[in-house]
Design a protein around this motif. Sequence first.
Motif, PDB file in Angstrom:
ATOM      1  N   UNK A 733       0.802  -1.215   0.000  1.00 48.24           N
ATOM      2  CA  UNK A 733       0.000   0.000   0.000  1.00 48.24           C
ATOM      3  C   UNK A 733       0.834   1.262   0.000  1.00 48.24           C
ATOM      4  N   UNK A 736       2.654   1.616  -3.184  1.00 49.43           N
ATOM      5  CA  UNK A 736       1.774   2.095  -4.239  1.00 49.43           C
ATOM      6  C   UNK A 736       1.894   3.620  -4.357  1.00 49.43           C
ATOM      7  N   UNK A 737       1.851   4.229  -3.136  1.00 50.64           N
ATOM      8  CA  UNK A 737       1.972   5.690  -3.161  1.00 50.64           C
ATOM      9  C   UNK A 737       3.364   6.118  -3.567  1.00 50.64           C
ATOM     10  N   UNK A 740       3.847   5.513  -7.339  1.00 52.51           N
ATOM     11  CA  UNK A 740       3.025   6.351  -8.208  1.00 52.51           C
ATOM     12  C   UNK A 740       3.305   7.837  -8.034  1.00 52.51           C
ATOM     13  N   UNK A 741       3.460   8.220  -6.709  1.00 53.81           N
ATOM     14  CA  UNK A 741       3.738   9.639  -6.516  1.00 53.81           C
ATOM     15  C   UNK A 741       5.113  10.013  -7.076  1.00 53.81           C
ATOM     16  N   UNK A 743       6.595   8.704  -9.615  1.00 57.79           N
ATOM     17  CA  UNK A 743       6.425   8.725 -11.069  1.00 57.79           C
ATOM     18  C   UNK A 743       5.722  10.026 -11.482  1.00 57.79           C
ATOM     19  N   UNK A 744       4.635  10.263 -10.678  1.00 58.54           N
ATOM     20  CA  UNK A 744       3.868  11.463 -10.952  1.00 58.54           C
ATOM     21  C   UNK A 744       4.743  12.730 -10.794  1.00 58.54           C
ATOM     22  N   UNK A 747       6.929  13.215 -13.643  1.00 58.70           N
ATOM     23  CA  UNK A 747       6.188  13.822 -14.761  1.00 58.70           C
ATOM     24  C   UNK A 747       6.013  15.332 -14.514  1.00 58.70           C
ATOM     25  N   UNK A 748       5.605  15.616 -13.247  1.00 54.21           N
ATOM     26  CA  UNK A 748       5.376  17.019 -12.910  1.00 54.21           C
ATOM     27  C   UNK A 748       6.663  17.829 -13.070  1.00 54.21           C
ATOM     28  N   UNK A 751       7.148  18.473 -16.605  1.00 50.35           N
ATOM     29  CA  UNK A 751       6.269  19.553 -17.069  1.00 50.35           C
ATOM     30  C   UNK A 751       6.840  20.923 -16.637  1.00 50.35           C
ATOM     31  N   UNK A 793       8.996  -3.609  -4.274  1.00 56.22           N
ATOM     32  CA  UNK A 793       7.801  -4.349  -4.705  1.00 56.22           C
ATOM     33  C   UNK A 793       8.158  -5.751  -5.201  1.00 56.22           C
TER      34      UNK A 793
ATOM     35  N   UNK B   9      -7.759   5.394   2.528  1.00 56.45           N
ATOM     36  CA  UNK B   9      -6.585   6.284   2.560  1.00 56.45           C
ATOM     37  C   UNK B   9      -6.887   7.573   1.780  1.00 56.45           C
ATOM     38  N   UNK B  15      -3.657  11.259  -5.364  1.00 57.70           N
ATOM     39  CA  UNK B  15      -2.981  10.475  -6.408  1.00 57.70           C
ATOM     40  C   UNK B  15      -3.851  10.370  -7.654  1.00 57.70           C
ATOM     41  N   UNK B  19      -3.054  11.910 -11.231  1.00 59.63           N
ATOM     42  CA  UNK B  19      -2.815  10.970 -12.341  1.00 59.63           C
ATOM     43  C   UNK B  19      -3.792  11.199 -13.479  1.00 59.63           C
ATOM     44  N   UNK B  21      -5.301  14.150 -14.088  1.00 57.22           N
ATOM     45  CA  UNK B  21      -5.576  15.582 -14.170  1.00 57.22           C
ATOM     46  C   UNK B  21      -5.906  16.024 -15.587  1.00 57.22           C
ATOM     47  N   UNK B  87      -3.964  -4.467  -2.488  1.00 55.73           N
ATOM     48  CA  UNK B  87      -2.594  -4.953  -2.328  1.00 55.73           C
ATOM     49  C   UNK B  87      -2.579  -6.479  -2.199  1.00 55.73           C
ATOM     50  N   UNK B 108      -2.145  -3.612  -6.290  1.00 58.34           N
ATOM     51  CA  UNK B 108      -1.290  -2.466  -6.005  1.00 58.34           C
ATOM     52  C   UNK B 108       0.155  -2.921  -6.046  1.00 58.34           C
ATOM     53  N   UNK B 109       1.155  -2.116  -6.405  1.00 55.64           N
ATOM     54  CA  UNK B 109       0.986  -0.715  -6.829  1.00 55.64           C
ATOM     55  C   UNK B 109       0.278  -0.610  -8.174  1.00 55.64           C
ATOM     56  N   UNK B 110      -0.576   0.344  -8.249  1.00 49.88           N
ATOM     57  CA  UNK B 110      -1.435   0.428  -9.424  1.00 49.88           C
ATOM     58  C   UNK B 110      -0.627   0.961 -10.632  1.00 49.88           C
ATOM     59  N   UNK B 112      -1.106   2.938 -13.484  1.00 50.91           N
ATOM     60  CA  UNK B 112      -2.148   3.859 -13.929  1.00 50.91           C
ATOM     61  C   UNK B 112      -2.334   3.878 -15.431  1.00 50.91           C
TER      62      UNK B 112
END
Lengths: 979, 123
Positions: A733, A736-737, A740-741, A743-744, A747-748, A751, A793, B9, B15, B19, B21, B87, B108-110, B112
């Motif tokens: 869990x 996951x954050x 993804x965060x 990665x995000x 990207x940000x 940008x 992971x 959560x 997120x 993702x 946006x 998960x 998870x992890x997803x 996207x």
Amino acid sequence: MSLEIRHEQGNGYPTGQSESSLGREHNKRSLMRLPRSLTTLETWGFGLTGHLLWISAAPAIHAALGPQAIFVWLPATIVAMLLNFQMQSLGRHWPEMSGGTPNYTARLLNNYPWLARYGAIGYFFSWLAVTTINALIVTALIQANLKPLGISCPEILLKIGFTAIAFIVAFSGTRALSILHLCFVIPAAGFLFVFCTQGIGWLLISPASPGFFPSSWPSFSFVEWAKWYFFAVYAAYACESAASFVADSKRPRETLRFLSFAAWLIPIVYLGGSWVMMRLATEPGLKDDTFLNLLAAAKLFWGPGASFMVTLLIVAGCLLIAATAVSNSPRVLYQLALDGHISPVFAVVSPQGVLGPALVLTFLLSLICLAWGDIAPLVMVSSTAFVTAYMTVHLGLWLGRDRPEVLWPWWSGGFFLVETVVLIVGGLAWNWQDLLIGLLLPIAILAVDAAIRHIAFPPFHPAWWIKLYRGQSYRISKDFVALQVGILIFLICSTAAIAWVIRATLDGLPGDAADNLLIVLVITVGFVGVAIATWTSLPQVVSMNEAREGAEHLFTIALDAIVVLDETGVIRQTNPAAESVFGIDATGLIGRHLNKLLPGLGNQPERWLSRSEQTLNQPDRNSRILEVAISDRFSQNASLSNQDLQEYVAIVRDISDRKQAEEALQKANEELEIKVEERTSELTHTVEQLQNEIEERQRIEANLRAMQNQIIVQEKLASLGSLTAGIAHEIRNPLNFVNNFSELSAELTEELFEKIENQAERLDPETSEDIAELLTDLKANLKKINQHGQRADKIVGNMLLHSRGQSGQWEATDINSLLAEYVNLAYHGMRAKEVSFNITIETDYDDIGEVDVVPQDIGRVFLNIINNACYAAHKKQQEMGEEFSPLLDVRTRNLRDAIEIRIRDNGSGIKPEVLDKIFNPFFTTKPPAEGTGLGLSISQDVIVQQHRGELKVETEVGNYTEFIIILPKKLGELKELKK
Amino acid sequence: MKVMVVDDEEDIQSLFKQKFRKEIKAGQIQFQFCLSAEAALNYLENDDEASIVLILSDINMPGMNGLELLRILKEKFPDLKVFMITAYGDEKNYQTAIAYGADDYITKPVNFDSLKNKIINLE
């Protein structure tokens, strides 16, 4: 030997008395049995005593009643006859019983023990008194004969002598007494029967006869009759004395048979004799004198010899009666003691058949009677006891009327009533004091017995007597002949001397008186002589007889055949065993030559071997093997060397059974050996089976242990797995954050970078350059975060795989195609990761068919190992460059019970220092991001624990690594267990 | 297109918003976030549910879990698409989710990118 412990009660006769049961127990242990030593004739002799008693009783009755005496004798005779038949019947029922009438009665009266004892002791006393009474009569007779001669008579000496003489003989043995008795009873009874029959004949036939019937019958009262019946009973009823000796008799049936003969003699004597006396002894002045009465009658038909014969009759009669009384009375006590009525001491018997304690008591009582001395009251008292005894007899018969052996019980009941009346009326008519004494006397004797029973004086108890008799063994005198001759010389000399003295004394006397005295003295001397002779030599004779009987007995009962041969070898004597061995009876054997029977023996006995085996051929039987032992030639008497007397003794034993038994034993042995062998092989087989079983068991145990290990490992893994799974999921869990965060954010950042580049002209170049540099770093950092997140992971994923041990299903799987699939998968996986990767794959699949496995798990193992192989080969290529060509070699092989899979790479191998760690969890040689260290650990678990296979590695540093997987084909049982 | 995300959560909201946006800006997708299964059901029952096309639900949540929610949703609103995002990639949860009628099961992890594709493909 005649000394033996009495082990049963006569005929198992039951008793209801509690008091006597103790004595009975004692009897069983310590008392002895009376030997059956008397011949039939001797017991018959004792049976004639009652008839002789008439001599003593008749004159008194006739003197008192005259012709009416017949009416006293008539009923007495009838009852006496019936009693004889009655006792015969009871004797047949109890042939082991001694003592006769009183003892049979005691058994009939077993519900009334005191009455039984009272009657029996009364009977005993009346018989023992007879001895004294007769001693007194004989003494009186001698006195009467000596008186006219003016010779003073040693009265007391004679009385004691005549009382004791019978006892003296009796103490030397029953047999001596019975033979002596027989010697005198034949002439005495003979004279009596001749007197009776000849007298009757004379009365009927002779012209001088005064007529058969009396001219008139004087009247008399019932009281008179009762008074004299009371007296007559004492003689007439005593004719059953033979019954007392049944237990002594060698042939008890014959003895009992005499009772009926004796019964038929009673009317001859008691009626016939009384009739003769009634008709012929009529002279006045005869009074109740026996001698004169008999003489008066006898002289009419016997003439001048009558006096001599009557004297003989009386003297012999008296002595005989005494002898019978001495034998009869102790037997009554003996049987009473056996039946538990009186002290057990009275049942003690010596080896010679002497009833020691009973005889002593009888003798002492006789002496007491003698001391009393007066005939009339003695007769009265003993008559009372006798009548009372017979009252109990008749009462007992009536009470025992249900028993088949009891005859005419209702008559007995009637007789009992008559006797009761006679006792009271007659007894009182005589003298009430004597009657009372007679009634109380048995009680007094029973009191004496009770005292004997309870006083701790050794001779009052059986043990003392038994010890005495056992210790007293008569030894045969060394020179028996000399002893005998000496005694004979003594007896002949004394007889001659006495005869000379008597002749000298009697010479001057008138004929009759001299003759009478002579006969009295001769008989007395004879009696004494016989007594001395028996007293001295009888024990010797008995011992010799016993020795001879013992020897004969041995000869007879010997199991071996014994034949006595004369010097030529002809059989002279054989024993029963010889008859059965040779199958020929004694008459056929005697006179035959032994070599006719046993041809193996030569003609001449001198040449026979002392011990040999011979074959006996018989026409109708199988041939027998005999062992023959021949004695040396011996003489019957060592002092004679006469050739004619020389003999051989051959002892022949039939050993064919033994031989057969030996053969049978041999055969049995052989059979046994065969059986043992069979059994041994069976056992061996069983042992083998057992061993197999044990091995099987061990195998199963090993399996079980392996299973246990597997279960333990799986349990461990499962618990670890569930833990790690929980943790792993929870880690995923946040991951996951993170992933993804990051990665995000990358990207940000990208940008943002673009936007700043677009506005770059507004910023000073230096700042723009700084921003660009910072953003580039930021982006790189975010990538790193993402990359490590991915790594985490991956680790979590592998951990989850590790914990998922039980998820797969067992199924029959084609290992070759599974292997090919994973080779392909791994190759493409590597290719996807590393573009530069390439490898040559060589495969060689043997025909291995389908094997039971969990395909997912096995697949993972294949993948793991192949990945490792590819990785190693690729790594080496990266190190060595293009000249190295990576090679993956995969092959399978069909072993007998298993399959083998080899996966080989030509990488740089495994260094020896890490070789033993490669299967440890979390051990890896790869760089941190590339391996988790769980691959081989999982693989080993899957192959070894789960599939019971083997995972081995062969390697050479710099050259190759080869993993060898061996999977067993038969996993069925494992699967069963797993379920 | 309106998509509901059910997860306890709160960070998941940020997120998803970031993702997606571009899609949100473009008005292609609208997100409705719920912090629990109960809240999600409450929303669906009280508001105009027709606008919700897809529900993305976590499994492991306090109170009613995602699988329970899935069962109820499939009973009450059979037309709704439900993707389970969890998960827990294990077999048991997966089988249960499929049995209850989950339209997809995402671990998870997803990833996207693939999620975006799946959502777009729904239309």
